[in-house]
Write a protein that holds these residues in place. Structure first.
Motif, short mmCIF file in Angstrom:
data_model
loop_
_atom_site.label_atom_id
_atom_site.label_comp_id
_atom_site.label_asym_id
_atom_site.label_seq_id
_atom_site.Cartn_x
_atom_site.Cartn_y
_atom_site.Cartn_z
N PHE A 153 0.80 -1.25 -0.23
CA PHE A 153 0.00 -0.20 -0.18
C PHE A 153 1.04 0.97 -0.22
CE2 PHE A 153 -2.90 -2.90 2.10
CZ PHE A 153 -3.54 -3.06 0.71
N GLU A 154 2.00 1.14 0.38
CA GLU A 154 3.35 2.34 -0.08
C GLU A 154 4.43 1.38 -0.88
OE1 GLU A 154 2.69 5.37 1.44
OE2 GLU A 154 1.12 4.91 2.83
N ALA A 189 -10.00 -5.34 1.53
CA ALA A 189 -10.10 -5.82 -0.14
C ALA A 189 -9.28 -6.14 -0.86
CB ALA A 189 -11.08 -5.65 -0.26
N ILE A 190 -8.28 -5.40 -1.22
CA ILE A 190 -7.40 -5.59 -1.72
C ILE A 190 -6.36 -6.47 -1.12
CG2 ILE A 190 -4.91 -4.73 -3.16
CD1 ILE A 190 -7.01 -2.32 -3.16
N SER A 191 -6.12 -6.12 -0.19
CA SER A 191 -4.99 -7.54 0.60
C SER A 191 -5.33 -9.16 0.29
CB SER A 191 -4.85 -7.40 2.43
OG SER A 191 -5.74 -7.70 3.32
N MET A 192 -7.06 -9.46 0.17
CA MET A 192 -7.22 -10.27 0.05
C MET A 192 -6.80 -10.48 -1.46
SD MET A 192 -10.53 -10.56 2.81
CE MET A 192 -10.67 -8.86 3.21
N GLY A 193 -6.99 -10.07 -2.44
CA GLY A 193 -6.77 -10.23 -3.75
C GLY A 193 -7.97 -10.04 -4.61
N ALA A 194 -8.53 -8.83 -3.79
CA ALA A 194 -9.27 -8.55 -4.83
C ALA A 194 -8.72 -7.01 -6.02
CB ALA A 194 -10.73 -8.25 -4.11
N HIS A 195 -9.44 -7.20 -7.00
CA HIS A 195 -8.61 -5.89 -7.56
C HIS A 195 -8.87 -4.82 -7.64
CE1 HIS A 195 -8.26 -3.08 -11.19
NE2 HIS A 195 -6.84 -3.66 -11.72
N PRO A 196 -8.66 -3.61 -7.46
CA PRO A 196 -8.56 -2.01 -6.82
C PRO A 196 -9.48 -2.41 -7.64
CG PRO A 196 -6.65 -2.32 -7.18
CD PRO A 196 -6.86 -3.33 -8.00
N PRO A 210 -0.74 -4.65 -4.78
CA PRO A 210 -0.50 -5.47 -3.08
C PRO A 210 -1.74 -6.75 -3.59
CG PRO A 210 -1.74 -3.24 -3.27
CD PRO A 210 -0.82 -3.72 -4.59
N HIS A 211 -2.53 -6.99 -4.55
CA HIS A 211 -3.99 -7.44 -4.77
C HIS A 211 -3.00 -9.11 -5.35
CE1 HIS A 211 -4.07 -5.74 -8.59
NE2 HIS A 211 -4.52 -6.82 -8.67
N ARG A 251 -12.64 -3.95 -8.30
CA ARG A 251 -13.39 -5.47 -7.44
C ARG A 251 -13.39 -4.73 -6.07
NH1 ARG A 251 -12.73 -11.56 -8.76
NH2 ARG A 251 -14.95 -11.56 -7.61
N PRO A 275 -12.52 -13.26 -0.20
CA PRO A 275 -10.85 -13.10 -0.70
C PRO A 275 -11.14 -14.56 -1.20
CG PRO A 275 -11.04 -14.07 2.02
CD PRO A 275 -12.40 -13.53 1.85
N ARG A 310 -8.44 -1.25 1.38
CA ARG A 310 -7.10 -2.49 1.50
C ARG A 310 -7.27 -3.57 1.86
NH1 ARG A 310 -3.01 2.02 3.95
NH2 ARG A 310 -2.42 3.16 2.32
N ILE A 362 -0.70 -11.92 0.75
CA ILE A 362 -0.05 -11.45 1.95
C ILE A 362 -1.82 -10.79 2.11
CG2 ILE A 362 0.93 -10.40 3.65
CD1 ILE A 362 2.76 -9.71 1.55
N GLY A 363 -1.83 -11.94 4.19
CA GLY A 363 -3.10 -11.98 4.34
C GLY A 363 -2.50 -11.09 5.79
N MET A 364 -3.84 -9.92 5.95
CA MET A 364 -3.26 -8.77 6.44
C MET A 364 -5.03 -8.04 7.59
SD MET A 364 -2.09 -5.19 5.07
CE MET A 364 -1.72 -4.20 6.62
N VAL A 411 -12.81 -13.95 -4.69
CA VAL A 411 -11.85 -13.41 -5.35
C VAL A 411 -10.60 -14.41 -6.03
CG1 VAL A 411 -12.42 -10.55 -4.80
CG2 VAL A 411 -10.34 -12.47 -4.05
N ARG A 412 -10.56 -14.96 -5.10
CA ARG A 412 -9.35 -16.23 -5.79
C ARG A 412 -10.13 -17.29 -7.15
NH1 ARG A 412 -6.60 -13.72 -2.14
NH2 ARG A 412 -4.96 -14.24 -2.29
#
Lengths: 367, 423
Positions: A60-61, B324-331, A80-81, B333, A107, B322, A85-87, A110-111
């Motif tokens: 994210f940065e 959602a994105i970290s879980m793998g979703a395109h921004p 990032p997507h 989505r 999650p 963030r 990495i889990g967060m 989307v996978r």
């Protein structure tokens, strides 16, 4: 856990720098290797650069300089997507318009994970955090601790090998926080995942981590296992930041064979272990942990130096007694004694002599 | 402590007992009285300046007191008429007698005007009949014959049907006219001829143009609100001031500025022609038509869309997207699945606010709408100021109010909560 070498590092920061405004560096020349399956905590005061490091790892940065490697591959250019990495976020970030099940479903969806597989995974993840019965609730119907568990389950449900946690327990009350610390630690042990954990709570860091990276001013001040960090801080900042610490300013009189003789401000001379002082005549700050100070002559190790002390305040804290003393001109010297049957309660005004083993007095850089 | 122990006389009220409820009520009453007193001035203001005029409008839209006030004998005679054949002689006499009084009091004009609204031509008939009966020295042998002599319309049924219909104090006439319908000479409800249909097409135009304007403000306002909501506090405040800046400028000034920009020899057309993009003879008509209304109203109403959107978006932390994105979703989505649904209440409030403001808008369509950019409110104003048919204006206004209320309730129903937030 052994320090991973460059080759087997799972996560690696290689001379990473970060600046937001092009003038000041928030992160300065960061080098850090995290081993597979390690629980590494980034600990530091706010503004020390620890969260920025985590966000760079999450994507994210972006790092202004240097490389971040994940499993040997540079990920600077990976969005990032796609990092997998889990967060877990500070405010949990559970989607309020979805039920717990839908949150965990997200999650997987989307996978593109198949429907039959999803249910099993969701159930397993919820059972893992003992929230199996809450699948149909909305986040707003859960308590803070329950939301925290769901956030954890959601970060784990797609089985990432690396999980980042950004002060995940910050909003919980003390008891629940301590309980969750153990749960997260156990999950880490059972699942064998790598965890990078950010916190400003040193107790949390000591309890949970394999290693702790103490951040200050954009740099890692010390990277070590909790016991090393606590008992052998490398500089005054670490000594001060981790645990309670007594500091006595003085001047090095002599250094030989790993022993330093230090003259305190009031003229008294004590023995100490030199850590980052090198020469005679240098200013130093002696760091002594409150629980390593003894006032009963018979308990002192052989040949220990003693100094004069006057009792200023006695505080009864249940399991321990916390006594504030005046030592060598400083008014905030604290000692801690366990509340055992033979322990005496010191009275304000009382004059005593205190001492410690020379290895517990560490001569550090003057702040 | 057990309930028995505390419920003893004089002791504190225990949970769940009527005594506790009573003491709670006592404690709450004082608070409620304070709240009531604080809002009382506003309550009075709203009652006097808003509720009473609203009720007045509703009354005007159904009130029909002309006949009962100025033709009382006719009303009485016609109440027993079955409407099958021509009414009896007594009815003619009653009309004559009423008109005589009306002539003396100079009120016959009102009767003529009211009847003319329902049946064009009635104005002349009533005037003529009034003057002729007033001139008669002695009553004729038969009022019926005399009336037919004055005008043969009196010998036919429709005028009597009209008189009887207008005898009622409450009328649906204005609503009938407001939805482009009329009574046939036989007293049957029918649509007015196609060329005379004004209001239904105008209602439809008002609705679809308002929908278009609402859609455009959403299209322009959503990205803007999103951008501002992601800015740091200080910059966001500055941007919100920019959004609200138009409120500090008179609406008339802004509309005039638009006229300067959009008119056929205005700034935009001059640039288009000057740059050669458009031929001098083919200047696009940007104003004094529905396009002008849409352009200007979109600008004028944009802040009303941005405000609720911004306030909702501001409360959504970055960490949702963030996560959602970290879980793998395109921004994208992550935006559609997480951010957009969370702004639904803001979109609802903004859309409702802009649409409701829009369907009742008057000044902008009046100034830049030309012929085909007029809204229903312009027609209401026409009926109030020029044709002086207040009943019809009131009926149109009441319909507009009802439509607005229905939309409001519909929104509350759809969003599932009774409270509709416009903040």
């Amino acid at each position: 856990m052994n320090t991973p070498t460059k080759t087997d590092a799972f996560v690696q920061f290689d001379r990473v720098q970060k600046s937001y405004d092009g003038e000041t560096l928030v992160v300065k020349e960061l080098n850090l290797s995290i081993g597979k399956g390690e629980f590494l905590t980034m600990l530091g005061p706010s503004g020390s650069g620890k969260t920025t490091c985590l966000m760079m790892l999450a994507g994210f940065e972006t790092a202004t300089q240097g490389d971040i490697l994940l499993d040997g591959k540079p990920i600077n250019a990976v969005p990032p997507h796609k990092r997998g990495i889990g967060m877990v976020f500070q405010n949990y970030a559970l989607f309020p318009h979805m039920t717990v099940n839908e949150n965990l479903y997200f999650p997987l969806e989307v996978r593109g994970i198949g429907k039959s597989e999803r249910e099993g995974k969701i159930k397993r993840a919820l059972d893992m955090v003992q929230m199996g019965a809450f699948g149909n609730r909305r986040p707003s119907q859960l308590s803070g601790g329950q939301q925290q568990r769901i956030a954890l389950a959601r970060a784990l449900v797609f089985e990432p090998s690396l999980v980042l946690m950004d002060e995940p327990l910050g909003a919980l009350d003390k008891q629940l926080r301590e309980h969750m610390q153990f749960e997260i630690k156990h999950l880490h042990e059972t699942l064998g995942i790598t965890v990078v954990y950010v916190t400003h709570d040193q107790g949390e860091a000591l309890t949970m981590s394999d290693r702790i990276a103490v951040f200050n001013d954009g740099r890692i001040q010390q990277l070590a296992a909790p016991d090393v960090l606590y008992e052998a801080p490398q500089n005054s900042f670490v000594a001060q930041f981790i645990g309670e610490n007594n500091k006595l300013p003085g001047t090095v009189e002599d250094i030989a064979d790993g022993r330093a003789v230090v003259r305190l401000a009031t003229g008294e001379v004590i023995a100490a272990t030199p850590v980052n002082v090198s020469g005679k005549g240098q200013k130093t700050l002696i760091s002594i942990r409150p629980e390593r100070v003894e006032y009963r002559a018979e308990m002192l190790p052989e040949g220990a130096h003693t100094v004069e002390a006057e009792v200023l305040e006695f505080i009864y804290m249940g399991d321990i007694f916390r006594t504030r003393l005046r030592v060598a001109g400083s008014d905030d010297f604290v000692i801690k004694n366990r509340n055992t049957l033979d322990q005496r309660r010191l009275k304000p005004g009382e004059k005593i002599r205190i001492g410690w083993a020379p290895q517990d007095a560490r001569a550090l850089d003057p702040l | 402590m057990s309930a028995e122990a505390t419920s003893a006389k004089g002791g504190p009220a225990s949970a769940g007992t009527p005594a506790l409820k009573a003491s709670l009520r006592r404690a709450e009453r004082k608070k409620r009285r304070g709240a009531f007193l604080l809002t009382l001035p506003l309550l009075l203001f709203i009652t006097v300046m808003f509720l009473i005029p609203l009720l007045g409008m509703f009354w005007l839209s159904v009130a029909n007191t002309t006949m009962t006030s100025y033709m009382p004998q006719t009303v009485k005679e016609l109440s027993t008429w079955d409407g099958k054949d021509l009414p009896p002689e007594a009815a003619y006499a009653a009309v004559a007698s009423d008109l005589k009084v009306a002539f003396k009091n100079h009120t016959f004009g009102r009767v003529a005007k009211r009847l003319n609204e329902e049946s064009p031509g009635a104005f002349g008939l009533i005037n003529k009949t009034t003057f002729r009966t007033a001139r008669l020295r002695t009553p004729p042998a038969s009022w019926k014959d005399e009336f037919v002599k004055i005008d043969k319309t009196w010998g036919e049924k429709p005028i009597w049907t009209l008189l009887k219909r207008e005898s009622s104090v409450i009328t649906s006439d204005f609503y009938v006219a407001a939805i482009d319908m009329q009574y046939s000479p036989e007293g049957k409800l029918e649509r007015v001829p196609a060329y005379a249909r004004i209001y239904i097409p105008l209602f439809i135009r008002t609705a679809w143009m308002s929908a278009l304007i609402t859609f455009l403000t959403l299209l322009l306002g959503y990205p803007l609100a999103y951008w501002i909501s992601r800015l740091p506090e200080a910059k966001a405040n500055l941007m919100m001031i920019a959004v609200l800046l138009p409120f500090w400028t008179s609406l008339l000034v802004r509309i005039t500025a638009w006229i300067v920009l959009l008119q056929s020899h205005g700034v935009i057309n001059s640039i288009l022609v000057g740059s050669g993009a458009v031929a001098d003879t083919a200047r696009p008509q940007l104003i004094n038509n529905s396009l002008g209304t849409v352009i200007v109203m979109t600008q004028v109403l944009l802040p009303f869309m941005v405000l609720p959107l911004y306030s909702v978006m501001k409360s959504i932390p970055d960490s949702y997207v963030r996560a959602a994105i970290s879980m793998g979703a395109h921004p994208w989505r992550a935006f559609w699945r997480v951010f957009a649904p969370l702004t639904a209440s803001g979109v609802g409030a903004g859309v409702l606010l802009v649409f409701i403001l829009s369907i009742g808008y008057y000044i902008t369509p009046e100034l830049v709408g030309g012929q085909n950019g007029q809204f229903i409110s312009n027609r209401i104003a026409y009926n109030v100021q020029q044709s002086l048919n207040w009943g019809l204006a009131a009926a149109l206004g009441t319909i507009l109010t009802a439509v607005t209320l229905i939309l409001f309730l519909l929104y509350g129903y759809i969003t599932g909560n009774r409270k509709v937030s416009i903040t």
